[in-house]
Design an enzyme around this catalytic site. Sequence first.
Site, PDB file in Angstrom:
ATOM      1  N   LYS A   1     -38.208  34.547  26.223  1.00 26.71           N
ATOM      2  CA  LYS A   1     -39.301  33.590  26.066  1.00 26.71           C
ATOM      3  C   LYS A   1     -38.833  32.400  25.236  1.00 26.71           C
ATOM      4  O   LYS A   1     -38.076  32.561  24.270  1.00 26.71           O
ATOM      5  CB  LYS A   1     -40.489  34.296  25.392  1.00 26.71           C
ATOM      6  CG  LYS A   1     -41.752  33.446  25.278  1.00 26.71           C
ATOM      7  CD  LYS A   1     -42.904  34.254  24.678  1.00 26.71           C
ATOM      8  CE  LYS A   1     -44.166  33.417  24.529  1.00 26.71           C
ATOM      9  NZ  LYS A   1     -45.311  34.196  24.023  1.00 26.71           N
TER      10      LYS A   1
ATOM     11  N   SER B   1     -49.751  33.886  26.486  1.00 28.03           N
ATOM     12  CA  SER B   1     -48.836  32.767  26.547  1.00 28.03           C
ATOM     13  C   SER B   1     -47.503  33.126  27.205  1.00 28.03           C
ATOM     14  O   SER B   1     -46.755  32.241  27.596  1.00 28.03           O
ATOM     15  CB  SER B   1     -48.570  32.261  25.118  1.00 28.03           C
ATOM     16  OG  SER B   1     -47.880  33.241  24.353  1.00 28.03           O
TER      17      SER B   1
ATOM     18  N   SER C   1     -50.935  38.006  24.135  1.00 24.31           N
ATOM     19  CA  SER C   1     -50.007  37.205  24.954  1.00 24.31           C
ATOM     20  C   SER C   1     -48.884  37.983  25.626  1.00 24.31           C
ATOM     21  O   SER C   1     -48.117  37.413  26.384  1.00 24.31           O
ATOM     22  CB  SER C   1     -49.383  36.091  24.104  1.00 24.31           C
ATOM     23  OG  SER C   1     -50.342  35.090  23.856  1.00 24.31           O
TER      24      SER C   1
END
Length: 496
Positions: free
Chosen positions: A79, A159, A183
């Site tokens: 990420k 997210s 998330s």
Amino acid sequence: MMDDLNRLTIAAARDGLRDKSFTSAELTEACLGAIDGADALRAFVHKTPEIARAQAAQADAQIAQGAAADLCGVPIGIKDLFCTEGVASQAASRILDGFVPQYESSVTAQLRGQGAVMLGKLNMDEFAMGSSNETSVYGAAVNPWRRAGSDTPLTPGGSSGGSAAAVAADLCLAATGTDTGGSIRQPAAFTGITGLKPTYGRCSRWGIIAFASSLDQAGPMTRDVRDAAIMLGAMAGHDPRDSTSVDIPVPDFEAALTGDVRGKRIGIPNEYRIEGMPDEIAKLWEEGTSMLREAGAEIVEISLPHTKYALPAYYVIAPAEASSNLARYDGVRFGHRAALDAGDGITEMYEKTRAEGFGAEVQRRVMVGTYVLSAGFYDAYYNRARKVRALIKKDFDDVFAAGVDAILTPATPSAAFGLGEMSDADPVRMYLNDVFTVTVNLAGLPAISVPAGRDAEGLPLGLQLIGRPFEEGPLLNAAYSLERSAGFVAKPSKWW
């Protein structure tokens, strides 16, 4: 077989690499090929094929010597919130454009030390603020799933949307995510994969770009529960550079996966039966409850009375911490700096840089956070939210003290929605996506989302299991039992 290497689980790849069925170089090439053919998903935002090939060659050499860790040679995605040495790390924000850290986050350093191969950086909501991946400077990541008979692009969740899309579309064998209010778990549920949020303090936050420091926690996003156990073992551990990192041993999480939940007490919280819950979500929850009961678990009704205050408390605490954490982005030390007019001073530089660098959702949360921390409103909002948080944690403590081993809830209030469908003038509609997940972050508990079924339009739906603090092993085992009973093996049809 060689064409499908990118579809393997971590466990299967580990076995194949050990018995020389294929090499890490071949596995990595399969993933790189899949990534290059999947630009429509906007999952990978900084591709690192040269690094991946070099790391794969190193991993093959290590495996040949016979002393390789579980993740050695396994290609994964990272990420964009994790700082990676020499590779752009910009938290999907314009304000960090051009930021290339000269250091490695603790979690990615541990994965690298285990021999994992980094394929690149993954899309996300800007500074991890969002539930749909639509606040990203790179553009929204796209869910590889589609509604039956429809071409409408769907959100992969947020997210960690790029991480979820990449794992679901077989671009990488696993990915790192972070979870501040859901998330990891919400995107996992939206894309039919497994997502684990560990106990707060289980994984180091050092080198992860901060959103809300008392809520953020890194975790694995994988194809199944066994892979989540393997990857958590590689990510977890004490880090003296993170004052909130807990110094306790990291058990063998994979060894905990017996699938035996006989006699375990699974709590079903009344307060999660929210008004307007879709019938499909309620039905899935009932089916999950039946699966655990049939596996020998004892189902008990429980009460978590302060649940209804969780979302308001979260949306005071998280923006308050964000406004404090994001104060460092001022155009002085790193990232974007606005062009200044003659006569502009430092105040104008701060204002123009932040106005250009931060997106609308980040600006909104920074302003909310600054407001609730301001002198006149600190007690009315921030202090009150902290007290509510303590009550929410006590609710869980009381339930676990009464002998409940894990709690079963839905992961999300719906299946994946279309991109743009929620981005209307009312941000609260989007915030309501976190209704089942934020309590876990406020209480610092571990929780996992497991794909357990599909809705009428063929989209995946997830169930959430919440565990006792630092008991990820038993939590993963309960999830393993649920996964085996649910038998979810569906994959999205390739359209990209």
